[in-house]
Design an enzyme around this catalytic site. Sequence first.
Site, short mmCIF file in Angstrom:
data_model
loop_
_atom_site.label_atom_id
_atom_site.label_comp_id
_atom_site.label_asym_id
_atom_site.label_seq_id
_atom_site.Cartn_x
_atom_site.Cartn_y
_atom_site.Cartn_z
N LEU A 1 20.96 25.60 77.99
CA LEU A 1 22.04 25.27 78.93
C LEU A 1 23.09 26.37 78.95
CD1 LEU A 1 22.62 21.54 77.87
CD2 LEU A 1 21.14 22.39 79.71
N GLY B 1 30.25 30.78 68.49
CA GLY B 1 30.81 30.28 69.75
C GLY B 1 31.69 29.06 69.58
N LYS C 1 31.83 29.93 84.08
CA LYS C 1 33.13 29.45 84.55
C LYS C 1 33.55 30.11 85.85
CE LYS C 1 34.05 27.96 79.98
NZ LYS C 1 34.54 28.24 78.66
N HIS D 1 33.24 19.61 63.15
CA HIS D 1 32.82 18.66 64.20
C HIS D 1 31.36 18.89 64.60
CE1 HIS D 1 34.45 22.28 66.09
NE2 HIS D 1 33.72 22.03 67.17
N ASN E 1 34.90 14.28 73.34
CA ASN E 1 35.33 15.61 73.70
C ASN E 1 36.28 15.44 74.90
OD1 ASN E 1 35.41 18.25 74.93
ND2 ASN E 1 33.65 18.76 73.64
N SER F 1 35.06 26.87 68.94
CA SER F 1 36.46 27.17 69.24
C SER F 1 37.43 26.43 68.32
CB SER F 1 36.78 26.83 70.71
OG SER F 1 36.64 25.45 70.96
N GLN F 2 36.98 25.39 67.63
CA GLN F 2 37.85 24.63 66.74
C GLN F 2 37.39 24.79 65.29
OE1 GLN F 2 40.63 23.26 67.58
NE2 GLN F 2 40.39 23.40 69.81
N GLN G 1 28.69 17.79 67.51
CA GLN G 1 28.82 17.26 68.88
C GLN G 1 27.53 16.60 69.37
OE1 GLN G 1 31.23 19.76 71.45
NE2 GLN G 1 31.20 21.38 69.93
P1 AMP Z 1 32.51 26.61 76.09
O1 AMP Z 1 33.76 26.93 76.83
O2 AMP Z 1 31.39 27.56 76.39
O3 AMP Z 1 32.71 26.41 74.63
O4 AMP Z 1 32.03 25.20 76.68
C1 AMP Z 1 32.90 24.18 77.16
C2 AMP Z 1 32.37 22.83 76.85
O5 AMP Z 1 31.12 22.56 77.47
C3 AMP Z 1 32.11 22.61 75.41
O6 AMP Z 1 32.43 21.28 75.18
C4 AMP Z 1 30.64 22.86 75.21
O7 AMP Z 1 30.17 22.18 74.13
C5 AMP Z 1 30.09 22.36 76.49
N1 AMP Z 1 29.00 23.15 76.99
C6 AMP Z 1 28.72 24.41 76.68
N2 AMP Z 1 27.67 24.82 77.41
C7 AMP Z 1 27.32 23.79 78.21
C8 AMP Z 1 26.36 23.60 79.21
N3 AMP Z 1 25.55 24.57 79.56
N4 AMP Z 1 26.29 22.43 79.85
C9 AMP Z 1 27.14 21.48 79.54
N5 AMP Z 1 28.08 21.60 78.60
C10 AMP Z 1 28.17 22.73 77.94
P1 AMP Z 2 33.62 24.03 69.85
O1 AMP Z 2 34.10 24.89 70.97
O2 AMP Z 2 32.14 24.03 69.72
O3 AMP Z 2 34.32 24.33 68.57
O4 AMP Z 2 33.97 22.54 70.24
C1 AMP Z 2 35.27 22.06 70.25
C2 AMP Z 2 35.39 21.12 71.41
O5 AMP Z 2 36.60 20.38 71.27
C3 AMP Z 2 35.47 21.80 72.76
O6 AMP Z 2 34.28 21.51 73.48
C4 AMP Z 2 36.68 21.20 73.43
O7 AMP Z 2 36.39 20.75 74.74
C5 AMP Z 2 37.04 20.04 72.55
N1 AMP Z 2 38.49 19.77 72.46
C6 AMP Z 2 39.51 20.65 72.54
N2 AMP Z 2 40.71 20.02 72.41
C7 AMP Z 2 40.42 18.71 72.23
C8 AMP Z 2 41.23 17.54 72.04
N3 AMP Z 2 42.56 17.60 72.01
N4 AMP Z 2 40.59 16.36 71.86
C9 AMP Z 2 39.24 16.29 71.91
N5 AMP Z 2 38.45 17.35 72.11
C10 AMP Z 2 39.01 18.55 72.26
#
Ligand code: AMP
Ligand code: AMP
Length: 315
Positions: free
Chosen positions: A276, A152, A280, A159, A95, A154-155, A161
């Site tokens: 968790l 929740g 922000k 994937h 990530n 974003s991509q 994780q």
């Molecule tokens: P989000 O913007 O909420 O999607 O989270 C940003 C990134 O942090 C993503 O890579 C999540 O998977 C991860 N994440 C979300 N919640 C937590 C958390 N409480 N502690 C650590 N990482 C988190």
């Molecule tokens: P989600 O928000 O659960 O879909 O997780 C997508 C994750 O991809 C987020 O936690 C981002 O931090 C991560 N991400 C976004 N752009 C990139 C990138 N260019 N390479 C690797 N990870 C990324």
Amino acid sequence: MIYDLPSNFYDTLDQKYHVAVENDDIKFNGGSAISKLEQQKIGDSTFNYQITLLSSLMHRPEKGSKETNPFEKPEKELTILDSFGPDDEFKVVFNKFPVVPRHFMMITREFKSQDTPLSPSELIGTYTLLNRVKNDSKENWFAFYNSGPQSGASQPHKHVQFMTLPDGFKAYGEQLAQTSAPFIPNQKNEPLQNKDLPFAHFAAPLPPNELDLQHEDLTMYFVSLLQRCLTVLKQNGAKDISYSFIMTTDYMMLVPRSNGVYKNTIGVNSCGYVGLFLCKNEETQSLVNSDGPFKILESCGFPNTAGEPVDEYHY
Ligand code: AMP
Ligand code: AMP
């Protein structure tokens, strides 16, 4: 064997991670994080949760699309394994914007939608990676999959994780799985649900010994839990299929989801249902403190259904 991992997988993960952070290819967001571990008693249970306040959050894309897809050609510096699984189906990559060190992902080589359920090979790949990082690191790893428009994610490119839990932290699914013998996935058995958690969730303990688990059975576990989610989604008139999926080598848990964001302020993905919370800014943190984590989880999920009889309208 098709799911074999290199024997030095964990060492490579660790070393590559440090190099990528050093070279700024990974933008680590956790350095300035302030985390608070708290506990709350509900009914007969005590649950922990962690609120992390990030004082600086580096440019993470809010929403990806099929056209601007970072997983189509992942950066070389972020790639841990260029091929993994049957027919080289997967890649294993970091990530780019982690909050917790070594946060990595198993992505599909070809585009597949994040709205599709986990396939047998995706489940076996996930289990294999979980087993390996658990055995080689002594850290508390879990896998998660945010599926559907209200999860929740974003991509849109598929994937799964992998992240570690804070020391001594007990995820809700783990707490629940420890109360019961391994689940036998069939129509007669109900998955576990803790009546003290306000949101609907379905958990299945896995056999404690890897040798007692037929990898093919992972699909049965997943489908049994997904069925219960679909029933909750149908009963509540949900427009789409969204759920949080959490897995360790000890259990699998699914949570049907109604919303990926709470009060337009805090994004809640599967990490929330582990306990968790990521804030922000201070405004978000005060909202989590004032409304309480469990109200947020209930509002982004559906009401708990523990003890409700199963009838012929259930999937
Ligand atoms: P989000 O913007 O909420 O999607 O989270 C940003 C990134 O942090 C993503 O890579 C999540 O998977 C991860 N994440 C979300 N919640 C937590 C958390 N409480 N502690 C650590 N990482 C988190
Ligand atoms: P989600 O928000 O659960 O879909 O997780 C997508 C994750 O991809 C987020 O936690 C981002 O931090 C991560 N991400 C976004 N752009 C990139 C990138 N260019 N390479 C690797 N990870 C990324």
